[in-house]
Design a protein around this motif. Structure first.
Motif, mmCIF file in Angstrom:
data_model
loop_
_atom_site.group_PDB
_atom_site.id
_atom_site.type_symbol
_atom_site.label_atom_id
_atom_site.label_comp_id
_atom_site.label_asym_id
_atom_site.label_seq_id
_atom_site.Cartn_x
_atom_site.Cartn_y
_atom_site.Cartn_z
ATOM 1 N N ALA A 68 -7.832 -5.073 11.766
ATOM 2 C CA ALA A 68 -7.487 -3.668 11.556
ATOM 3 C C ALA A 68 -6.951 -3.032 12.833
ATOM 4 O O ALA A 68 -6.043 -2.193 12.779
ATOM 5 C CB ALA A 68 -8.705 -2.909 11.050
ATOM 6 N N LYS A 70 -3.576 -5.470 7.332
ATOM 7 C CA LYS A 70 -4.321 -5.000 6.163
ATOM 8 C C LYS A 70 -5.044 -6.196 5.545
ATOM 9 O O LYS A 70 -4.408 -7.142 5.070
ATOM 10 C CB LYS A 70 -3.363 -4.380 5.150
ATOM 11 C CG LYS A 70 -4.022 -3.907 3.894
ATOM 12 C CD LYS A 70 -2.995 -3.419 2.905
ATOM 13 C CE LYS A 70 -3.652 -3.125 1.580
ATOM 14 N NZ LYS A 70 -2.653 -2.875 0.534
ATOM 15 N N THR A 116 -6.627 -8.139 2.776
ATOM 16 C CA THR A 116 -6.514 -8.096 1.317
ATOM 17 C C THR A 116 -7.641 -8.842 0.632
ATOM 18 O O THR A 116 -7.847 -8.655 -0.565
ATOM 19 C CB THR A 116 -5.173 -8.689 0.853
ATOM 20 O OG1 THR A 116 -5.067 -10.023 1.340
ATOM 21 C CG2 THR A 116 -4.013 -7.854 1.366
ATOM 22 N N TYR A 158 -4.820 -11.623 4.747
ATOM 23 C CA TYR A 158 -4.370 -10.335 5.282
ATOM 24 C C TYR A 158 -2.855 -10.293 5.362
ATOM 25 O O TYR A 158 -2.187 -11.314 5.291
ATOM 26 C CB TYR A 158 -5.005 -10.049 6.650
ATOM 27 C CG TYR A 158 -4.820 -11.131 7.689
ATOM 28 C CD1 TYR A 158 -3.796 -11.048 8.621
ATOM 29 C CD2 TYR A 158 -5.680 -12.210 7.754
ATOM 30 C CE1 TYR A 158 -3.629 -12.017 9.576
ATOM 31 C CE2 TYR A 158 -5.522 -13.193 8.716
ATOM 32 C CZ TYR A 158 -4.502 -13.089 9.620
ATOM 33 O OH TYR A 158 -4.338 -14.059 10.578
#
Length: 128
Positions: free
Chosen positions: A33, A38, A40, A67
């Protein structure tokens, strides 16, 4: 910029208890982050037997992190931190591609049965 999907598989020390394992997973998520990735999905595979012992351990907790990131900085930052983390035995990161590789061989070769006494062409050389 194009968003790329990655999967990182991390093998943690089997001596970690559930709370410590959750903390390590949260650390990995916070690293991603902080590098504009992101997350997932996080898939915990559980305690698995390793193919070979590592630091006298035959087992490890396997966790897969999926991600998305716009650049390659997120996976590089994650890998550099995982290298120096004591609770991580091994890790591997893959770029997930949208296209799948198609078969490139000769389809006739797979469908034709080989007969007995079939001659092979070895480029004009004779092996008799």
């Amino acid at each position: 910029m194009e968003v790329r999907r990655y999967e990182s598989i991390v093998v943690f020390n089997p001596r970690l208890n559930d709370a410590q394992l959750k903390d390590e997973i949260k650390k990995v998520e916070s690293i991603l982050a902080s590098n504009n990735a992101k997350v997932t999905g996080v898939d915990q595979w559980g305690k698995k037997e390793l193919a070979y012992s590592f630091q006298k351990q035959k087992f490890g907790f396997c966790v897969a992190f999926n991600y998305e990131a716009a650049n390659h900085e997120a996976p590089n930052a994650l890998q550099s931190i995982l290298r120096i983390t004591d609770s991580v035995h091994k890790f591997q990161t893959h770029l997930i591609r949208e296209k799948s590789r198609k078969f490139r061989g000769n389809p006739k070769r797979l469908t034709q049965p080989r007969g007995e006494g079939e001659d092979f062409d070895f480029g004009g050389e004779s092996f008799e």
